[in-house]
Design a protein around this motif. Sequence first.
Motif, PDB file in Angstrom:
ATOM      1  N   GLU A 127       0.833  -1.210   0.000  1.00  0.00           N
ATOM      2  CA  GLU A 127       0.000   0.000   0.000  1.00  0.00           C
ATOM      3  C   GLU A 127       0.863   1.254   0.000  1.00  0.00           C
ATOM      4  O   GLU A 127       0.572   2.230  -0.723  1.00  0.00           O
ATOM      5  N   ALA A 128       1.939   1.267   0.811  1.00  0.00           N
ATOM      6  CA  ALA A 128       2.817   2.431   0.864  1.00  0.00           C
ATOM      7  C   ALA A 128       3.439   2.702  -0.497  1.00  0.00           C
ATOM      8  O   ALA A 128       3.530   3.857  -0.944  1.00  0.00           O
ATOM      9  N   TYR A 129       3.846   1.641  -1.190  1.00  0.00           N
ATOM     10  CA  TYR A 129       4.427   1.798  -2.519  1.00  0.00           C
ATOM     11  C   TYR A 129       3.382   2.331  -3.499  1.00  0.00           C
ATOM     12  O   TYR A 129       3.681   3.215  -4.320  1.00  0.00           O
ATOM     13  N   GLU A 130       2.162   1.835  -3.386  1.00  0.00           N
ATOM     14  CA  GLU A 130       1.095   2.270  -4.294  1.00  0.00           C
ATOM     15  C   GLU A 130       0.748   3.733  -4.075  1.00  0.00           C
ATOM     16  O   GLU A 130       0.545   4.497  -5.037  1.00  0.00           O
ATOM     17  N   VAL A 131       0.693   4.158  -2.823  1.00  0.00           N
ATOM     18  CA  VAL A 131       0.274   5.524  -2.498  1.00  0.00           C
ATOM     19  C   VAL A 131       1.411   6.526  -2.687  1.00  0.00           C
ATOM     20  O   VAL A 131       1.219   7.622  -3.229  1.00  0.00           O
ATOM     21  N   LEU A 132       2.618   6.170  -2.238  1.00  0.00           N
ATOM     22  CA  LEU A 132       3.731   7.108  -2.231  1.00  0.00           C
ATOM     23  C   LEU A 132       4.598   7.017  -3.481  1.00  0.00           C
ATOM     24  O   LEU A 132       5.350   7.951  -3.788  1.00  0.00           O
ATOM     25  N   GLY A 133       4.514   5.892  -4.175  1.00  0.00           N
ATOM     26  CA  GLY A 133       5.334   5.704  -5.355  1.00  0.00           C
ATOM     27  C   GLY A 133       6.649   5.016  -5.016  1.00  0.00           C
ATOM     28  O   GLY A 133       6.868   4.554  -3.897  1.00  0.00           O
ATOM     29  N   PRO A 134       7.566   4.952  -5.984  1.00  0.00           N
ATOM     30  CA  PRO A 134       8.827   4.217  -5.801  1.00  0.00           C
ATOM     31  C   PRO A 134       9.845   4.979  -4.959  1.00  0.00           C
ATOM     32  O   PRO A 134      10.975   5.235  -5.379  1.00  0.00           O
ATOM     33  N   VAL A 135       9.426   5.366  -3.762  1.00  0.00           N
ATOM     34  CA  VAL A 135      10.296   6.119  -2.858  1.00  0.00           C
ATOM     35  C   VAL A 135      10.420   5.431  -1.495  1.00  0.00           C
ATOM     36  O   VAL A 135      11.108   5.937  -0.610  1.00  0.00           O
ATOM     37  N   VAL A 136       9.766   4.282  -1.348  1.00  0.00           N
ATOM     38  CA  VAL A 136       9.674   3.639  -0.039  1.00  0.00           C
ATOM     39  C   VAL A 136      10.843   2.683   0.173  1.00  0.00           C
ATOM     40  O   VAL A 136      11.049   1.744  -0.598  1.00  0.00           O
ATOM     41  N   TYR A 137      11.600   2.941   1.228  1.00  0.00           N
ATOM     42  CA  TYR A 137      12.691   2.075   1.644  1.00  0.00           C
ATOM     43  C   TYR A 137      12.389   1.563   3.046  1.00  0.00           C
ATOM     44  O   TYR A 137      11.740   2.246   3.848  1.00  0.00           O
ATOM     45  N   THR A 138      12.855   0.382   3.343  1.00  0.00           N
ATOM     46  CA  THR A 138      12.820  -0.106   4.710  1.00  0.00           C
ATOM     47  C   THR A 138      14.198  -0.651   5.052  1.00  0.00           C
ATOM     48  O   THR A 138      15.008  -0.946   4.162  1.00  0.00           O
ATOM     49  N   SER A 139      14.452  -0.767   6.334  1.00  0.00           N
ATOM     50  CA  SER A 139      15.747  -1.238   6.786  1.00  0.00           C
ATOM     51  C   SER A 139      15.554  -2.018   8.069  1.00  0.00           C
ATOM     52  O   SER A 139      14.604  -1.772   8.826  1.00  0.00           O
ATOM     53  N   TYR A 140      16.439  -2.941   8.309  1.00  0.00           N
ATOM     54  CA  TYR A 140      16.431  -3.712   9.550  1.00  0.00           C
ATOM     55  C   TYR A 140      17.752  -3.498  10.259  1.00  0.00           C
ATOM     56  O   TYR A 140      18.822  -3.489   9.644  1.00  0.00           O
ATOM     57  N   GLY A 141      17.683  -3.315  11.550  1.00  0.00           N
ATOM     58  CA  GLY A 141      18.894  -3.149  12.344  1.00  0.00           C
ATOM     59  C   GLY A 141      18.534  -3.070  13.815  1.00  0.00           C
ATOM     60  O   GLY A 141      17.364  -3.158  14.196  1.00  0.00           O
ATOM     61  N   GLN A 142      19.526  -2.899  14.633  1.00  0.00           N
ATOM     62  CA  GLN A 142      19.338  -2.788  16.073  1.00  0.00           C
ATOM     63  C   GLN A 142      20.274  -1.720  16.605  1.00  0.00           C
ATOM     64  O   GLN A 142      21.247  -1.343  15.943  1.00  0.00           O
ATOM     65  N   THR A 143      19.985  -1.226  17.799  1.00  0.00           N
ATOM     66  CA  THR A 143      20.868  -0.242  18.415  1.00  0.00           C
ATOM     67  C   THR A 143      22.273  -0.812  18.552  1.00  0.00           C
ATOM     68  O   THR A 143      23.269  -0.101  18.387  1.00  0.00           O
ATOM     69  N   GLU A 144      22.364  -2.116  18.831  1.00  0.00           N
ATOM     70  CA  GLU A 144      23.658  -2.761  19.012  1.00  0.00           C
ATOM     71  C   GLU A 144      24.462  -2.868  17.723  1.00  0.00           C
ATOM     72  O   GLU A 144      25.687  -2.988  17.755  1.00  0.00           O
ATOM     73  N   THR A 145      23.804  -2.842  16.590  1.00  0.00           N
ATOM     74  CA  THR A 145      24.477  -3.126  15.314  1.00  0.00           C
ATOM     75  C   THR A 145      24.438  -1.985  14.314  1.00  0.00           C
ATOM     76  O   THR A 145      25.240  -1.958  13.382  1.00  0.00           O
ATOM     77  N   GLY A 146      23.509  -1.056  14.457  1.00  0.00           N
ATOM     78  CA  GLY A 146      23.246  -0.121  13.388  1.00  0.00           C
ATOM     79  C   GLY A 146      22.468  -0.808  12.276  1.00  0.00           C
ATOM     80  O   GLY A 146      22.013  -1.949  12.417  1.00  0.00           O
ATOM     81  N   GLY A 147      22.314  -0.137  11.154  1.00  0.00           N
ATOM     82  CA  GLY A 147      21.576  -0.705  10.031  1.00  0.00           C
ATOM     83  C   GLY A 147      22.260  -1.939   9.471  1.00  0.00           C
ATOM     84  O   GLY A 147      23.474  -1.961   9.301  1.00  0.00           O
ATOM     85  N   LEU A 148      21.463  -2.966   9.178  1.00  0.00           N
ATOM     86  CA  LEU A 148      21.998  -4.233   8.686  1.00  0.00           C
ATOM     87  C   LEU A 148      21.574  -4.546   7.260  1.00  0.00           C
ATOM     88  O   LEU A 148      22.322  -5.175   6.512  1.00  0.00           O
TER      89      LEU A 148
END
Length: 465
Positions: free
Chosen positions: A264-285
């Motif tokens: 839905e986010a991609y449909e509404v906002l367009g090709p601008v949606v990024y997601t990331s996984y990480g933790q405070t201990e590691t930073g972005g992974l």
Amino acid sequence: MLDALATAPGHPAVETEAVAGGGRVITGGQLLTMIGTIEAGYREAGLGPGSGIVLDVGVTAEALAAWLAGYALGCRVTGLPSGYSAAQRDHVLAHSGSLVTAERIAELLRGPAADPVVDARPEDVARVAWTSGSTGRPKGCMQTYAALSAHWSWGADWSPATAELAKNFGRFLLFGTLASAIVQDYLALCLLSGGTAVIPALPGPADGPLFPAVFPALRATATIMHIPRLYQTLDSLRQQSFDLSTVGAIMAAGSPLPPHRLAEAYEVLGPVVYTSYGQTETGGLTLHTPADIAAGVLDSVGRPLPGIDVDIRDGEVLVRTPQQMSGYLGEPELTAEVLVDGWIRTRDLGLLQGGYLYLTGRARDIIIVDALPVYAGPIEQVLAASADVDQAYVIGAPDDRRGEAVHAFVVPKAGRTPDHTALRTAVRAAIGDLSVPETITELAEVPVAISGKPDKSALRDLLRS
């Protein structure tokens, strides 16, 4: 960072208290002078490499200069997150060193103007990022200057994916708290790529929400937002259209997006949606890009960033990165539990498939039902797959009959009423009787911790009430 600012001293580095029509502009050269002047004041006060400072400040150009001055001097720099309880604040202050407030920064800036001097040493701790404290006492994750220099966004050698992402950060909407490591990391992406950090004038009670109107008003090109704020933005866009043509990147952070919401986010906002996984201990992974969404990869948290080693051991995700923490501040026993032979135990369950990382649950979200382990993550996935459910969260609570019982909280989709019996039937069919929720509670919205992640401690409080 200092070199990047010096390369274009006349370029706007920060635009603060920004409103439609402009705001106060601080150039790269002016920001450098502010950094140097504050650093000289720190040094005059007896601080130096290895000294601890804690900043209790808002999001301003002066506060940013105070952070960078601490790094230039080689201090162990931390911020006091907003939203902490009095006991949590006291815990952070007791472990952090000299307190720096907005008033103290203003005093330091009245000193003689100076240029910054880098005294930082690679082996010293650069920053301490505090966890949300949702499980009680917050933990301080220590990151050395060497680790910060090797970080995927702070480091000099960007991967092609990072460089491509950075192109969208010409006008980075900066809000929230500078005490957040993820805010600092994307701010670094902006300033190192020659962008401008745009600090909006926050709306008053009668002005309505900041998003999404802030994008066209300030010509913002990128920002990060936690998942509940993304949901609010999508809901607003259903009711009213806004010109989002300037936007190149919206990083949704804090917790994974359910596949239907990501689509839905991609449909509404367009090709601008990024997601990331990480933790405070590691930073972005990992990084999950619009191209991944367009390819139909909706249930992954993305591909590991360059330099990130991922290993799956007994179902648990372990990672090894050049940017990871060196340990928890003052917590050697806890450090030994999480940092094992150079690897960080994420306590998340997952698998690697086709180059993508998929999360299947959290090892810490184990509920012991009839003396057998039940994982919250798979239950949440089954509930969120319902056509009537927008979000689902599961916790365990003591139960006289079964040891612990499963309790679910769901946020219904707009205009839908979940059938609790059908939800329980779906869980039973997918993962068995032990995982069937004892109770299902409907919420208008999920409580959020200061990290931006769903606050399961608050859900337990709701259950007890």
